[in-house]
Write a protein that holds these residues in place. Structure first.
Motif, PDB file in Angstrom:
ATOM      1  N   GLY A 243      22.746  16.722   9.501  1.00  0.00           N
ATOM      2  CA  GLY A 243      21.548  16.065  10.009  1.00  0.00           C
ATOM      3  C   GLY A 243      20.402  15.987   9.021  1.00  0.00           C
ATOM      4  N   ASP A 244      20.581  16.453   7.778  1.00  0.00           N
ATOM      5  CA  ASP A 244      19.477  16.459   6.812  1.00  0.00           C
ATOM      6  C   ASP A 244      19.150  15.031   6.360  1.00  0.00           C
ATOM      7  OD1 ASP A 244      18.163  16.694   4.065  1.00  0.00           O
ATOM      8  OD2 ASP A 244      18.224  18.801   4.684  1.00  0.00           O
ATOM      9  N   ARG A 245      17.909  14.610   6.572  1.00  0.00           N
ATOM     10  CA  ARG A 245      17.486  13.267   6.205  1.00  0.00           C
ATOM     11  C   ARG A 245      17.273  13.122   4.706  1.00  0.00           C
ATOM     12  NH1 ARG A 245      17.964   8.893   7.202  1.00  0.00           N
ATOM     13  NH2 ARG A 245      15.861   8.133   6.810  1.00  0.00           N
ATOM     14  N   ARG A 246      16.784  14.216   4.049  1.00  0.00           N
ATOM     15  CA  ARG A 246      16.520  14.122   2.612  1.00  0.00           C
ATOM     16  C   ARG A 246      17.800  13.786   1.856  1.00  0.00           C
ATOM     17  NH1 ARG A 246      14.310  20.007   1.668  1.00  0.00           N
ATOM     18  NH2 ARG A 246      16.214  20.296   2.873  1.00  0.00           N
ATOM     19  N   PHE A 247      18.876  14.487   2.181  1.00  0.00           N
ATOM     20  CA  PHE A 247      20.135  14.258   1.479  1.00  0.00           C
ATOM     21  C   PHE A 247      20.678  12.860   1.769  1.00  0.00           C
ATOM     22  CE2 PHE A 247      20.953  19.091   1.905  1.00  0.00           C
ATOM     23  CZ  PHE A 247      20.033  19.323   0.900  1.00  0.00           C
ATOM     24  N   ALA A 248      20.501  12.405   3.003  1.00  0.00           N
ATOM     25  CA  ALA A 248      20.955  11.056   3.342  1.00  0.00           C
ATOM     26  C   ALA A 248      20.212  10.025   2.501  1.00  0.00           C
ATOM     27  CB  ALA A 248      20.742  10.790   4.831  1.00  0.00           C
ATOM     28  N   ARG A 249      18.892  10.196   2.327  1.00  0.00           N
ATOM     29  CA  ARG A 249      18.115   9.252   1.517  1.00  0.00           C
ATOM     30  C   ARG A 249      18.550   9.287   0.056  1.00  0.00           C
ATOM     31  NH1 ARG A 249      13.752  11.027   4.781  1.00  0.00           N
ATOM     32  NH2 ARG A 249      13.077  12.482   3.153  1.00  0.00           N
ATOM     33  N   ILE A 250      18.826  10.500  -0.457  1.00  0.00           N
ATOM     34  CA  ILE A 250      19.267  10.626  -1.854  1.00  0.00           C
ATOM     35  C   ILE A 250      20.558   9.838  -2.073  1.00  0.00           C
ATOM     36  CG2 ILE A 250      20.266  12.262  -3.501  1.00  0.00           C
ATOM     37  CD1 ILE A 250      18.159  14.292  -2.502  1.00  0.00           C
ATOM     38  N   LEU A 251      21.519   9.991  -1.171  1.00  0.00           N
ATOM     39  CA  LEU A 251      22.791   9.277  -1.333  1.00  0.00           C
ATOM     40  C   LEU A 251      22.622   7.776  -1.111  1.00  0.00           C
ATOM     41  CD1 LEU A 251      25.439  11.682   0.229  1.00  0.00           C
ATOM     42  CD2 LEU A 251      24.434  11.641  -2.059  1.00  0.00           C
ATOM     43  N   ARG A 252      21.763   7.412  -0.175  1.00  0.00           N
ATOM     44  CA  ARG A 252      21.491   5.978   0.032  1.00  0.00           C
ATOM     45  C   ARG A 252      20.930   5.357  -1.243  1.00  0.00           C
ATOM     46  NH1 ARG A 252      16.274   5.083   3.286  1.00  0.00           N
ATOM     47  NH2 ARG A 252      15.543   5.695   1.203  1.00  0.00           N
ATOM     48  N   ASP A 253      19.979   6.066  -1.861  1.00  0.00           N
ATOM     49  CA  ASP A 253      19.377   5.543  -3.092  1.00  0.00           C
ATOM     50  C   ASP A 253      20.388   5.515  -4.241  1.00  0.00           C
ATOM     51  OD1 ASP A 253      17.021   5.274  -1.705  1.00  0.00           O
ATOM     52  OD2 ASP A 253      16.099   7.098  -2.509  1.00  0.00           O
ATOM     53  N   ALA A 254      21.269   6.532  -4.308  1.00  0.00           N
ATOM     54  CA  ALA A 254      22.274   6.575  -5.380  1.00  0.00           C
ATOM     55  C   ALA A 254      23.277   5.444  -5.250  1.00  0.00           C
ATOM     56  CB  ALA A 254      22.990   7.922  -5.361  1.00  0.00           C
ATOM     57  N   ALA A 255      23.488   4.952  -4.029  1.00  0.00           N
ATOM     58  CA  ALA A 255      24.480   3.893  -3.797  1.00  0.00           C
ATOM     59  C   ALA A 255      23.915   2.501  -4.017  1.00  0.00           C
ATOM     60  CB  ALA A 255      25.028   4.002  -2.374  1.00  0.00           C
ATOM     61  N   GLY A 280      33.950  13.249   4.817  1.00  0.00           N
ATOM     62  CA  GLY A 280      33.638  14.651   4.610  1.00  0.00           C
ATOM     63  C   GLY A 280      32.323  15.071   5.241  1.00  0.00           C
ATOM     64  N   ARG A 281      31.789  16.176   4.731  1.00  0.00           N
ATOM     65  CA  ARG A 281      30.562  16.733   5.297  1.00  0.00           C
ATOM     66  C   ARG A 281      29.366  15.808   5.145  1.00  0.00           C
ATOM     67  NH1 ARG A 281      31.164  22.849   2.899  1.00  0.00           N
ATOM     68  NH2 ARG A 281      32.562  23.688   4.503  1.00  0.00           N
ATOM     69  N   CYS A 282      29.360  14.987   4.099  1.00  0.00           N
ATOM     70  CA  CYS A 282      28.233  14.075   3.909  1.00  0.00           C
ATOM     71  C   CYS A 282      28.159  13.024   5.012  1.00  0.00           C
ATOM     72  CB  CYS A 282      28.302  13.404   2.541  1.00  0.00           C
ATOM     73  SG  CYS A 282      27.899  14.516   1.177  1.00  0.00           S
ATOM     74  N   ALA A 283      29.232  12.828   5.753  1.00  0.00           N
ATOM     75  CA  ALA A 283      29.180  11.920   6.904  1.00  0.00           C
ATOM     76  C   ALA A 283      28.261  12.459   7.987  1.00  0.00           C
ATOM     77  CB  ALA A 283      30.586  11.718   7.477  1.00  0.00           C
ATOM     78  N   LEU A 284      27.965  13.755   7.928  1.00  0.00           N
ATOM     79  CA  LEU A 284      27.162  14.406   8.968  1.00  0.00           C
ATOM     80  C   LEU A 284      25.676  14.423   8.633  1.00  0.00           C
ATOM     81  CD1 LEU A 284      29.481  17.512   9.476  1.00  0.00           C
ATOM     82  CD2 LEU A 284      29.543  15.346  10.731  1.00  0.00           C
ATOM     83  N   LEU A 285      25.284  13.892   7.471  1.00  0.00           N
ATOM     84  CA  LEU A 285      23.871  13.888   7.094  1.00  0.00           C
ATOM     85  C   LEU A 285      23.065  12.998   8.041  1.00  0.00           C
ATOM     86  CD1 LEU A 285      24.241  13.644   3.202  1.00  0.00           C
ATOM     87  CD2 LEU A 285      23.949  15.700   4.609  1.00  0.00           C
ATOM     88  N   GLY A 286      21.753  13.086   7.912  1.00  0.00           N
ATOM     89  CA  GLY A 286      20.873  12.374   8.849  1.00  0.00           C
ATOM     90  C   GLY A 286      20.682  10.912   8.510  1.00  0.00           C
ATOM     91  N   ALA A 288      20.168   7.043   9.120  1.00  0.00           N
ATOM     92  CA  ALA A 288      19.693   6.140  10.172  1.00  0.00           C
ATOM     93  C   ALA A 288      20.823   5.195  10.544  1.00  0.00           C
ATOM     94  CB  ALA A 288      18.471   5.372   9.668  1.00  0.00           C
ATOM     95  N   PRO A 289      20.735   4.537  11.690  1.00  0.00           N
ATOM     96  CA  PRO A 289      21.807   3.604  12.084  1.00  0.00           C
ATOM     97  C   PRO A 289      22.094   2.579  10.984  1.00  0.00           C
ATOM     98  CG  PRO A 289      20.309   3.963  13.921  1.00  0.00           C
ATOM     99  CD  PRO A 289      19.704   4.662  12.747  1.00  0.00           C
ATOM    100  N   GLY A 290      23.363   2.470  10.612  1.00  0.00           N
ATOM    101  CA  GLY A 290      23.790   1.521   9.597  1.00  0.00           C
ATOM    102  C   GLY A 290      23.706   2.039   8.172  1.00  0.00           C
ATOM    103  N   GLU A 291      22.969   3.143   7.927  1.00  0.00           N
ATOM    104  CA  GLU A 291      22.793   3.642   6.556  1.00  0.00           C
ATOM    105  C   GLU A 291      24.078   4.218   5.981  1.00  0.00           C
ATOM    106  OE1 GLU A 291      18.259   5.013   5.464  1.00  0.00           O
ATOM    107  OE2 GLU A 291      19.618   6.494   6.335  1.00  0.00           O
ATOM    108  N   ARG A 292      24.838   4.912   6.804  1.00  0.00           N
ATOM    109  CA  ARG A 292      26.082   5.502   6.306  1.00  0.00           C
ATOM    110  C   ARG A 292      27.027   4.404   5.824  1.00  0.00           C
ATOM    111  NH1 ARG A 292      30.479   8.423  10.145  1.00  0.00           N
ATOM    112  NH2 ARG A 292      32.103   8.800   8.573  1.00  0.00           N
ATOM    113  N   GLU A 293      27.171   3.336   6.604  1.00  0.00           N
ATOM    114  CA  GLU A 293      28.033   2.226   6.229  1.00  0.00           C
ATOM    115  C   GLU A 293      27.515   1.533   4.962  1.00  0.00           C
ATOM    116  OE1 GLU A 293      28.499   3.267  10.436  1.00  0.00           O
ATOM    117  OE2 GLU A 293      26.769   2.811   9.179  1.00  0.00           O
ATOM    118  N   MET A 294      26.193   1.380   4.861  1.00  0.00           N
ATOM    119  CA  MET A 294      25.606   0.746   3.691  1.00  0.00           C
ATOM    120  C   MET A 294      25.833   1.608   2.445  1.00  0.00           C
ATOM    121  SD  MET A 294      21.611  -0.350   3.120  1.00  0.00           S
ATOM    122  CE  MET A 294      21.057   1.364   3.080  1.00  0.00           C
TER     123      MET A 294
END
Length: 584
Positions: A243-255, A280-286, A288-294
């Protein structure tokens, strides 16, 4: 001749000098593990001269405690007595090298124990670190330097972390004493071979929250994304990762396009994160809707780009047998094709890590796109395909409940437990009851699946071997051939034990067998092992793989395998009873 206070030209080269030379020769990425292992081997203490321990466990513990206290007192006394002249420091270094065990107290001494001027402490510390050739010298030098620090000491300390073992822990503690350790720990993690990063990565995770956040946002995008991947790979899922939002943003920006360069190390990171965000575990990060797929699509687009192919092909042309590059070429090949969409209900996917991580392939069980084991099992990871999909009836659902291991800790289940599912079928539904077996009263989670969809996915996954590398496929086919023709082994009074290919060495297929039979009771037995080379290449050539298996099968028809394999298990007593010499 050697001047007073100088190291003799015939002495071993100081550890610090050897590490600095490695860093100069390899300015980017992890240091070569073989070179670090050579240094570790050269400084390992020799315990062979110790007399065997006697007495009860309590008596041995008491004796060890008394010996450690006496050694600690003697060490502190010798430090107090240091003569800070060049000749005195040289003698002090010799004393530590010859007489001091690198025990735990070397990293736990505090400033209050020394009635010495900081300059004298530094003189002893700098001499040990600059000239030390033993584990004790480096551990004690690191500890002392952190008691009287100056600017630049963190850089001096951090270079020892990639060595691992006791030096790693001592250096991490020393950085913690000095403070503001985050950037230095991040540097050390990046320079340490992937599978040895645990200590540095855990120390980063344990930083004070403010320092941790500052580090995350101060690092370039590649390094911060690499840190997130390292946290995800820890043996136990860190508290707060989900659920961590910071890590989700980091990976979103890296992609995002252009965030990572199309060079091998960045591409290897993208390939790891592509799997981690999907399964994996990064699928569980925070997200937002659609961000994981993006984010997933962004990593795949980079891996499928012409620039990525050109970069990896050029690197392979220079070093065609680099296993990480072969793996990366395989990931680029996979990224060029769209994976089938995840079905509703159960989906099974296998991920294969880069060889340098030294972990096995994992079987991810996704429920409506969410990785089940990663979400519910904090102490470990998804299980291996051989265990989850092909051990016994695999994930097959029957009317009679079956208990199946679907996740593990990397240790044996009897010691550290595992994550299990009781699978049963009730009419048109398949039911799972999952639990962590190490817990005394484990909470259980109940899940239900549409039986038709579940059956179709389990059959598909059990028949899908696209993830295998050549030696892994050879091992499976050999196991199947011997299983279908049991007389191949029984004619030599042998029984197959195991076939496989270890992830760190994917160019070799190994197999082992028992003689005269699988261990049972107190019957004498021995185990033999053999190996065959199977080149690790990006595309599996089934003909070449089958040719290796055919040669082994042909040999088994005519030649006693005990005459060509090496003795690898059992005991000296059993071997001699069965007429085999025990290896030296």
């Amino acid at each position: 001749m050697t001047a007073t206070g100088e190291r003799n030209a015939l002495d071993p080269e100081p550890i610090q000098s050897r590490l600095r030379a490695l860093l100069d020769h390899h300015p980017d990425g992890p240091l070569p593990d073989a070179a670090l292992r050579q240094i570790r081997t050269s400084i390992a203490p020799d315990h062979r001269s110790r007399p065997p321990s006697t007495g009860t466990l309590k008596e041995r513990a008491q004796r060890h405690e008394a010996e450690s206290a006496a050694a600690r007192a003697e060490l502190i006394e010798s430090i107090h007595a240091v003569d800070p002249t060049p000749e005195g420091l040289l003698e002090f270094g010799r004393h530590v090298r010859r007489n001091v065990e690198p025990s735990g107290f070397a990293s736990n001494m505090g400033a209050a124990e020394f009635a010495m001027a900081p300059g004298a402490i530094r003189a002893a510390a700098e001499h040990l670190l600059d000239t030390g050739t033993s584990l004790a010298e480096i551990c004690i030098g690191l500890n002392l330097l952190s008691l009287a620090p100056r600017d630049g000491d963190s850089e001096r300390i951090r270079i020892f972390i990639p060595l691992g073992r006791r030096i790693e822990g001592t250096a991490i503690k020393a950085l913690g004493r000095i403070g503001r350790a985050g950037p230095h720990l991040a540097w050390a993690a990046e320079r340490t071979p992937v599978y040895r990063r645990l200590g540095a990565v855990q120390a980063i995770w344990d930083l004070p929250e403010r320092e941790f956040s500052e580090l995350l946002y101060a690092l370039p995008v590649k390094q911060s994304a690499d840190l997130v991947q390292m946290f995800s790979a820890l043996d136990s899922r860190p508290e707060g990762l989900q659920g961590d939002r910071r890590f989700a943003r980091i990976l979103r920006d890296a992609a995002r396009p252009g965030a990572l360069e199309a060079e091998p190390e960045a591409l290897a990171l993208a390939a790891q994160l592509w799997d981690e965000v999907r399964y994996g575990r990064c699928a569980l990060l925070g997200f937002a809707p659609g961000e994981r797929e993006m984010t997933t699509a962004g990593f795949q687009a980079l891996l499928a780009s012409p620039e990525a192919s050109a970069s990896v092909d050029a690197a392979l042309a220079a070093t065609p047998e680099d296993p990480d590059l072969v793996w990366l070429r395989m990931r680029l090949n996979r990224a060029a094709h769209s994976d089938p969409p995840l079905p509703r209900g159960l989906a099974v996917r296998v991920s294969v890590p880069r060889p340098s991580i030294a972990t096995q392939a994992r079987t991810h069980l996704l429920l409506d796109g969410v990785p089940l084991v990663e979400a519910h099992f904090q102490r470990g990871h998804s299980g291996r395909p051989e265990t989850v999909l092909h051990d016994g009836r695999g994930l097959e659902a029957l009317a009679e409940p079956r208990d199946v291991k679907i996740g593990d800790t990397g240790c044996v289940e009897e010691c550290c437990g595992a994550f299990r599912a009781v699978i049963s079928r009730r009419g048109g539904l398949v039911e799972w009851e999952v639990r962590d077996t190490v817990l005394k009263d484990p909470p259980t989670t109940r899940l239900t699946f549409d039986a038709d969809q579940y059956d179709a996915e389990v059959v598909r996954a059990a028949a899908d071997f696209d993830w295998e590398w050549p030696a892994r496929r050879a091992a499976r086919l050999l196991r199947e051939r011997i299983g279908a023709e049991s007389e191949l082994m029984s004619r030599w009074e042998c029984e197959l034990a195991w076939t496989g290919s270890w992830s760190p060495d994917r160019s070799e297929m190994q197999y082992s067998f028992y003689y005269p039979k699988r261990p049972s009771g107190n019957d004498a037995y021995v185990q033999f092992s053999a190996a065959r080379d199977v080149p690790y290449v990006p595309e599996v050539d089934d003909g070449a793989v089958m040719a290796v298996v055919d040669r082994i099968i042909a040999d088994l028809r005519t030649t006693d395998p005990k005459s060509t394999a090496r003795l690898s298990g059992g005991s000296r007593e059993y071997a001699e009873a069965l007429g085999f010499p025990w290896p030296p």
